[in-house]
Each structure stands twice: as C-alpha cells, then as structure tokens.
Design a protein around this motif. Structure first.
Motif, PDB file in Angstrom:
ATOM      1  N   ASP A  49      36.791  43.272  27.947  1.00  0.00           N
ATOM      2  CA  ASP A  49      35.360  43.295  28.212  1.00  0.00           C
ATOM      3  C   ASP A  49      35.174  43.421  29.726  1.00  0.00           C
ATOM      4  N   ALA A  50      34.872  44.635  30.186  1.00  0.00           N
ATOM      5  CA  ALA A  50      34.757  44.895  31.624  1.00  0.00           C
ATOM      6  C   ALA A  50      33.685  44.027  32.266  1.00  0.00           C
ATOM      7  N   THR A  51      32.612  43.757  31.544  1.00  0.00           N
ATOM      8  CA  THR A  51      31.547  42.916  32.081  1.00  0.00           C
ATOM      9  C   THR A  51      32.061  41.510  32.342  1.00  0.00           C
ATOM     10  N   ALA A  52      32.864  40.987  31.427  1.00  0.00           N
ATOM     11  CA  ALA A  52      33.426  39.646  31.610  1.00  0.00           C
ATOM     12  C   ALA A  52      34.374  39.617  32.808  1.00  0.00           C
ATOM     13  N   VAL A  53      35.158  40.674  32.977  1.00  0.00           N
ATOM     14  CA  VAL A  53      36.079  40.743  34.122  1.00  0.00           C
ATOM     15  C   VAL A  53      35.282  40.783  35.421  1.00  0.00           C
ATOM     16  N   GLU A  59      32.409  35.387  40.184  1.00  0.00           N
ATOM     17  CA  GLU A  59      32.466  33.922  40.260  1.00  0.00           C
ATOM     18  C   GLU A  59      33.542  33.479  41.242  1.00  0.00           C
ATOM     19  N   SER A  60      34.684  34.135  41.189  1.00  0.00           N
ATOM     20  CA  SER A  60      35.775  33.790  42.097  1.00  0.00           C
ATOM     21  C   SER A  60      35.377  34.059  43.540  1.00  0.00           C
ATOM     22  N   ASP A  61      34.766  35.226  43.770  1.00  0.00           N
ATOM     23  CA  ASP A  61      34.316  35.563  45.127  1.00  0.00           C
ATOM     24  C   ASP A  61      33.295  34.554  45.630  1.00  0.00           C
ATOM     25  N   ASP A  70      46.687  32.940  34.570  1.00  0.00           N
ATOM     26  CA  ASP A  70      46.656  32.284  33.258  1.00  0.00           C
ATOM     27  C   ASP A  70      45.224  32.028  32.803  1.00  0.00           C
ATOM     28  N   GLU A  71      44.364  31.633  33.745  1.00  0.00           N
ATOM     29  CA  GLU A  71      42.968  31.370  33.414  1.00  0.00           C
ATOM     30  C   GLU A  71      42.252  32.660  33.019  1.00  0.00           C
ATOM     31  N   VAL A  72      42.515  33.738  33.732  1.00  0.00           N
ATOM     32  CA  VAL A  72      41.914  35.028  33.395  1.00  0.00           C
ATOM     33  C   VAL A  72      42.362  35.458  32.003  1.00  0.00           C
ATOM     34  N   ALA A  73      43.652  35.366  31.742  1.00  0.00           N
ATOM     35  CA  ALA A  73      44.183  35.767  30.434  1.00  0.00           C
ATOM     36  C   ALA A  73      43.555  34.944  29.324  1.00  0.00           C
ATOM     37  N   GLN A  74      43.399  33.643  29.569  1.00  0.00           N
ATOM     38  CA  GLN A  74      42.806  32.773  28.556  1.00  0.00           C
ATOM     39  C   GLN A  74      41.349  33.163  28.297  1.00  0.00           C
ATOM     40  N   LYS A  75      40.580  33.397  29.357  1.00  0.00           N
ATOM     41  CA  LYS A  75      39.180  33.782  29.185  1.00  0.00           C
ATOM     42  C   LYS A  75      39.063  35.119  28.463  1.00  0.00           C
TER      43      LYS A  75
END
Length: 85
Positions: A49-53, A59-61, A70-75
C-alpha cells in the motif's frame, strides 16, 4: 542445470570469508544460500500500500528519526492482511 556466475571482487571476498569461517563448504553452497535469501525476501509489490508507506515515511520525518525495518515490515504485513476496498 549449471549456471556460471561472475562475482565482483567484494562479493567474492564475502563468499571466501564465509567458506573460511566454516559457514559453507564451498562457493556453490554460499551462493545458493544467498539466492534462497533473495527468494525469501522477495516482495509482491502488488500487495504494498503505497499510501501507507508514504504515511510511515512522513511520520518518521516528522519525528526526526528512522523507522526500524522490522516495524515497517510489521505495519505492511498488517495492512496487506486487511481486506481491500
């Protein structure tokens, strides 16, 4: 089937080190393990989901930091398991 592969000097040194460390008996085993890791890590981009990425990056920025892989993969995994509209 036999496939001949030419490695860069850096990649060849890694393979030689892995063999020297006793992790693999030969170059074929080391390269086969690497190919299997690539296969396991393959991403089905249609499930992303490109929007989620983009949202996670924003959010990170905003937080001034990085998101651990690991957190990105989980989300992304949770998002891809959600029913699509």
């Amino acid at each position: 089937m036999t496939i001949t592969v030419t490695l860069s000097n850096e990649a060849a040194q890694i393979v030689e080190q892995q063999i020297s460390d006793g992790l693999y008996p030969d170059a074929e085993s080391a390269v086969t393990a690497a190919v299997m890791l690539l296969e396991d890590a393959a991403i089905n981009w249609s499930d992303i989901d490109a929007t989620a990425v983009r949202r996670m990056i924003a959010e990170s920025d905003a937080e001034g930091g990085e998101i651990p892989l690991d957190e990105v993969a989980q989300k992304l995994a949770v998002k891809s398991e959600s029913p699509r509209r």
